[in-house]
Design a protein around this motif. Sequence first.
Motif, PDB file in Angstrom:
ATOM      1  N   GLN A 188       0.739  -1.205  -0.345  1.00 24.50           N
ATOM      2  CA  GLN A 188      -0.140   0.042  -0.081  1.00 24.50           C
ATOM      3  C   GLN A 188       1.081   1.699  -0.369  1.00 24.50           C
ATOM      4  OE1 GLN A 188      -3.190   0.903  -0.576  1.00 24.50           O
ATOM      5  NE2 GLN A 188      -4.400  -1.085  -0.738  1.00 24.50           N
ATOM      6  N   GLU A 189       1.533   1.126   0.564  1.00 23.28           N
ATOM      7  CA  GLU A 189       2.919   2.482   0.238  1.00 23.28           C
ATOM      8  C   GLU A 189       3.493   2.991  -0.686  1.00 23.28           C
ATOM      9  OE1 GLU A 189       5.246   3.770   3.904  1.00 23.28           O
ATOM     10  OE2 GLU A 189       6.989   2.263   2.795  1.00 23.28           O
ATOM     11  N   LEU A 190       4.118   1.125  -1.275  1.00 26.03           N
ATOM     12  CA  LEU A 190       4.656   2.039  -2.974  1.00 26.03           C
ATOM     13  C   LEU A 190       3.640   2.125  -3.850  1.00 26.03           C
ATOM     14  CD1 LEU A 190       6.470  -1.331  -3.259  1.00 26.03           C
ATOM     15  CD2 LEU A 190       7.200   0.757  -2.920  1.00 26.03           C
ATOM     16  N   LEU A 191       2.106   2.084  -3.114  1.00 25.83           N
ATOM     17  CA  LEU A 191       1.230   1.957  -4.909  1.00 25.83           C
ATOM     18  C   LEU A 191       0.875   3.697  -4.161  1.00 25.83           C
ATOM     19  CD1 LEU A 191      -2.118  -0.671  -4.284  1.00 25.83           C
ATOM     20  CD2 LEU A 191      -0.071  -0.087  -5.956  1.00 25.83           C
ATOM     21  N   LYS A 192       0.800   4.420  -2.727  1.00 19.13           N
ATOM     22  CA  LYS A 192       0.867   5.181  -3.127  1.00 19.13           C
ATOM     23  C   LYS A 192       1.639   6.834  -2.763  1.00 19.13           C
ATOM     24  CE  LYS A 192      -1.573   5.269   1.770  1.00 19.13           C
ATOM     25  NZ  LYS A 192      -1.827   5.644   3.114  1.00 19.13           N
ATOM     26  N   LEU A 193       2.840   6.022  -3.049  1.00 12.85           N
ATOM     27  CA  LEU A 193       4.579   6.717  -3.993  1.00 12.85           C
ATOM     28  C   LEU A 193       4.758   6.300  -4.908  1.00 12.85           C
ATOM     29  CD1 LEU A 193       6.262   6.267  -0.328  1.00 12.85           C
ATOM     30  CD2 LEU A 193       5.552   8.434  -1.342  1.00 12.85           C
ATOM     31  N   CYS A 194       4.619   5.698  -5.679  1.00 12.20           N
ATOM     32  CA  CYS A 194       5.235   4.980  -6.929  1.00 12.20           C
ATOM     33  C   CYS A 194       4.984   5.127  -8.281  1.00 12.20           C
ATOM     34  CB  CYS A 194       6.149   3.533  -7.331  1.00 12.20           C
ATOM     35  SG  CYS A 194       7.223   3.351  -5.277  1.00 12.20           S
ATOM     36  N   ASP A 195       5.628   5.304  -9.030  1.00 16.10           N
ATOM     37  CA  ASP A 195       5.272   5.660 -10.651  1.00 16.10           C
ATOM     38  C   ASP A 195       5.028   5.005 -11.489  1.00 16.10           C
ATOM     39  OD1 ASP A 195       4.692   9.053 -10.266  1.00 16.10           O
ATOM     40  OD2 ASP A 195       6.932   8.556  -9.810  1.00 16.10           O
ATOM     41  N   ARG A 196       6.131   3.783 -11.221  1.00 18.97           N
ATOM     42  CA  ARG A 196       6.185   2.688 -11.659  1.00 18.97           C
ATOM     43  C   ARG A 196       6.839   1.777 -10.773  1.00 18.97           C
ATOM     44  NH1 ARG A 196      10.747   1.169 -15.610  1.00 18.97           N
ATOM     45  NH2 ARG A 196      11.790   2.823 -14.384  1.00 18.97           N
ATOM     46  N   PHE A 197       6.422  -0.157 -11.572  1.00 19.73           N
ATOM     47  CA  PHE A 197       7.746  -0.933 -10.223  1.00 19.73           C
ATOM     48  C   PHE A 197       7.901  -1.705 -10.643  1.00 19.73           C
ATOM     49  CE2 PHE A 197       2.972   0.450  -9.439  1.00 19.73           C
ATOM     50  CZ  PHE A 197       3.086   1.602  -7.320  1.00 19.73           C
ATOM     51  N   ILE A 198       9.409  -2.224 -10.018  1.00 19.71           N
ATOM     52  CA  ILE A 198       9.953  -3.445 -10.771  1.00 19.71           C
ATOM     53  C   ILE A 198      10.034  -4.380 -10.121  1.00 19.71           C
ATOM     54  CG2 ILE A 198      12.234  -4.278 -11.267  1.00 19.71           C
ATOM     55  CD1 ILE A 198      12.915  -1.585 -12.287  1.00 19.71           C
ATOM     56  N   VAL A 199       8.980  -5.307 -10.470  1.00 20.84           N
ATOM     57  CA  VAL A 199       8.965  -6.575  -9.073  1.00 20.84           C
ATOM     58  C   VAL A 199       9.894  -7.375  -9.638  1.00 20.84           C
ATOM     59  CG1 VAL A 199       8.115  -8.836  -8.847  1.00 20.84           C
ATOM     60  CG2 VAL A 199       6.614  -6.144  -9.288  1.00 20.84           C
ATOM     61  N   LEU A 200      10.888  -8.461  -8.734  1.00 17.97           N
ATOM     62  CA  LEU A 200      11.668  -9.442  -8.366  1.00 17.97           C
ATOM     63  C   LEU A 200      11.205 -10.041  -8.206  1.00 17.97           C
ATOM     64  CD1 LEU A 200      15.047  -7.396  -7.628  1.00 17.97           C
ATOM     65  CD2 LEU A 200      14.420  -7.458  -9.733  1.00 17.97           C
ATOM     66  N   SER A 201      11.804 -11.293  -8.559  1.00 23.57           N
ATOM     67  CA  SER A 201      11.313 -12.810  -7.906  1.00 23.57           C
ATOM     68  C   SER A 201      12.362 -13.896  -7.933  1.00 23.57           C
ATOM     69  CB  SER A 201      10.036 -13.224  -8.290  1.00 23.57           C
ATOM     70  OG  SER A 201       9.898 -14.964  -8.237  1.00 23.57           O
ATOM     71  N   GLU A 202      12.847 -14.532  -7.378  1.00 26.34           N
ATOM     72  CA  GLU A 202      14.147 -15.228  -7.104  1.00 26.34           C
ATOM     73  C   GLU A 202      15.350 -14.638  -7.718  1.00 26.34           C
ATOM     74  OE1 GLU A 202      12.439 -18.900  -9.427  1.00 26.34           O
ATOM     75  OE2 GLU A 202      11.503 -19.544  -7.379  1.00 26.34           O
ATOM     76  N   GLY A 203      15.525 -13.752  -8.057  1.00 30.64           N
ATOM     77  CA  GLY A 203      16.695 -13.168  -8.421  1.00 30.64           C
ATOM     78  C   GLY A 203      16.865 -12.367  -9.948  1.00 30.64           C
ATOM     79  N   LYS A 204      15.900 -12.043 -10.207  1.00 28.10           N
ATOM     80  CA  LYS A 204      15.263 -11.670 -11.235  1.00 28.10           C
ATOM     81  C   LYS A 204      14.575 -10.905 -11.442  1.00 28.10           C
ATOM     82  CE  LYS A 204      17.344 -16.151 -13.852  1.00 28.10           C
ATOM     83  NZ  LYS A 204      16.553 -17.139 -14.891  1.00 28.10           N
ATOM     84  N   VAL A 205      14.068 -10.196 -12.341  1.00 26.58           N
ATOM     85  CA  VAL A 205      13.439  -8.985 -13.081  1.00 26.58           C
ATOM     86  C   VAL A 205      11.872  -9.763 -13.129  1.00 26.58           C
ATOM     87  CG1 VAL A 205      11.771  -7.126 -14.089  1.00 26.58           C
ATOM     88  CG2 VAL A 205      14.354  -7.179 -13.755  1.00 26.58           C
ATOM     89  N   HIS A 206      11.052 -10.166 -12.567  1.00 31.07           N
ATOM     90  CA  HIS A 206       9.759 -10.686 -12.940  1.00 31.07           C
ATOM     91  C   HIS A 206       8.543 -10.057 -13.225  1.00 31.07           C
ATOM     92  CE1 HIS A 206       5.268 -12.259 -12.492  1.00 31.07           C
ATOM     93  NE2 HIS A 206       5.767 -13.701 -12.248  1.00 31.07           N
ATOM     94  N   SER A 207       8.427  -8.515 -13.837  1.00 30.11           N
ATOM     95  CA  SER A 207       7.809  -7.955 -14.346  1.00 30.11           C
ATOM     96  C   SER A 207       7.665  -5.813 -13.940  1.00 30.11           C
ATOM     97  CB  SER A 207       5.586  -8.115 -14.781  1.00 30.11           C
ATOM     98  OG  SER A 207       5.905  -8.029 -12.287  1.00 30.11           O
ATOM     99  N   VAL A 208       7.241  -5.094 -15.062  1.00 30.88           N
ATOM    100  CA  VAL A 208       7.900  -3.930 -15.035  1.00 30.88           C
ATOM    101  C   VAL A 208       6.295  -4.156 -14.708  1.00 30.88           C
ATOM    102  CG1 VAL A 208       8.247  -1.733 -15.347  1.00 30.88           C
ATOM    103  CG2 VAL A 208      10.026  -4.109 -15.753  1.00 30.88           C
ATOM    104  N   ILE A 209       5.411  -2.789 -13.417  1.00 30.92           N
ATOM    105  CA  ILE A 209       4.294  -2.354 -13.955  1.00 30.92           C
ATOM    106  C   ILE A 209       4.350  -1.261 -14.252  1.00 30.92           C
ATOM    107  CG2 ILE A 209       2.233  -2.280 -12.550  1.00 30.92           C
ATOM    108  CD1 ILE A 209       3.281  -5.587 -11.388  1.00 30.92           C
ATOM    109  N   LYS A 210       3.444  -0.658 -14.541  1.00 34.18           N
ATOM    110  CA  LYS A 210       3.141   1.388 -15.071  1.00 34.18           C
ATOM    111  C   LYS A 210       2.202   1.533 -13.921  1.00 34.18           C
ATOM    112  CE  LYS A 210       3.584   1.282 -20.191  1.00 34.18           C
ATOM    113  NZ  LYS A 210       2.619   1.793 -20.929  1.00 34.18           N
ATOM    114  N   GLY A 211       2.715   2.876 -13.520  1.00 33.79           N
ATOM    115  CA  GLY A 211       1.293   2.777 -12.174  1.00 33.79           C
ATOM    116  C   GLY A 211      -0.100   2.810 -12.677  1.00 33.79           C
ATOM    117  N   GLU A 212      -0.652   3.129 -14.098  1.00 34.88           N
ATOM    118  CA  GLU A 212      -1.928   3.066 -14.095  1.00 34.88           C
ATOM    119  C   GLU A 212      -2.191   1.905 -13.850  1.00 34.88           C
ATOM    120  OE1 GLU A 212       0.271   3.839 -18.048  1.00 34.88           O
ATOM    121  OE2 GLU A 212       0.237   4.819 -15.498  1.00 34.88           O
TER     122      GLU A 212
END
Length: 505
Positions: free
Chosen positions: A467-491
């Motif tokens: 919830q904190e990240l959703l309040k603040l961030c414009d874009r999200f990089i999700v790491l899973s098992e040491g790799k980039v799982h996905s890149v998510i736009k704010g909208e």
Amino acid sequence: MEKPILTVRDITKIFVGTVALSRVGFSLYPGEVLALLGENGAGKSTLMKILSGAYPCDSFTGEIVLEDEPRRFHSPKDAEDAGIAMIPQEINLELDLSVTENIMLGKMPRNRAGLVDWKKAHAEAAGLLQRLGVNGVDPHMPARSFSSSIQQLISIARALYRKPRILILDEPTSCLTESETQILFGAVRSLQEKGLSCLYISHKLNEVFELCGRVVVLRDGKYISEYTKDEFGTAPIIQDIVGRKLEDFQKKTRSVSQEEVLRAEHFHVAHPYAYGKKIINDVSFTLHKGEILGMCGLVGSGRSELLGAVFGALPKLSGEVYLEGKKVSIKHPSDAKRLGIGMLTEDRKKDGFIGCLSIRENISVTVLNMLTKRLFIQRGKEKTLAADYMKRLSIKAPDMETKILTLSGGNQQKAIVAKWLATDMKVLILDEPTRGIDVGTKQEMYQLIRQLADNGLSIIVVSSEVQELLKLCDRFIVLSEGKVHSVIKGEDASEEVILKACSDL
């Protein structure tokens, strides 16, 4: 009506020039989980140190009654012998001792010859950890071999080994993932069914509402109010905590420049305690000017290790960093600082500030070369700098000469941000920036982060609170098992989308 197991009456504690507690009182009942809420500096930790014997009975006035019997604790051992165990907010382990030794410290099982029964000790330690849902931890290994979340669960296992009647938990989930938090809650509920009483301190109201049956609010060292479960409500409790109506922080859609400020390419980072393994395996990402980038992932996904390696605080196996399009070499935090990159670390007490120094000295420590003339620090300039940032960031303290260790967590965080702002940064990395901070100061920190980004600073935020990240961030990089799982736009981001990506579902 059932008799309380613990009654606190008229507790008053005065430090030099400060009334930390003023005639505070409440009762705790058998099998109850009671939440104690308040801002940093409200007196919660002081009261818990009194109940756990860390502050001896001669240092305060008032009365502690256990099952109708007045008690006086001269030391933590007295409180422990009376059945009170406390798990402090800051991890308090002997890191070079084994997991077993930490759990059973001072109470090792003995055989008939009076020697330590190591087989029994290791078996009991493993059993306690399994009871908390911790599997795969070798109790022979030193505590420093494990992540902060596992260390926190080891601390909890140590408290349970002493079979307390009253368990004090001070921000126990600050280092835990959501799944680990639920394991802890399950353990507390199981103990509750067996009659254990619990005092629970947390700034996370959702946790309090889920676990606790009653809430007591402190403010400025005084008892303010009390709520039972059927009276729980976010707005009135927050208003009692901060003493004013708190306006919700509303995220506004921001137009972020596509100008690239930082690019990390093909980072590989060794696992900190699993020899021969990588915690980061070929990760790349970009950060734009004025952007707030959220770095998401479960504990163990490598978020902190990746950013620590970018900053030069952790060694990397390979990887390149580009700043404003130019390849740069960062082998040490001093290299990052020189290039305009700052980092607020996850554990502020360990490597965020220098506890024995004042606010002034902690703010100026990053720019001493700018304040030095002919080998001497220009104190006038240093004081002006510190006063300016104390005012700009609303750091609450008697004066700039106050030792930073005496400040609340929120004001310590602001002072750390100030020391990096003084360096004229281009990039600021924030690892768990609001950990251990009360709800009022959290809102101030959110406003500060957004303001810095609006002024052109590029920011990366790591947080365990989605919830904190959703309040603040414009874009999200999700790491899973040491790799980039996905890149998510704010909208496109939501709690469900991010949690699914983090869990690799």
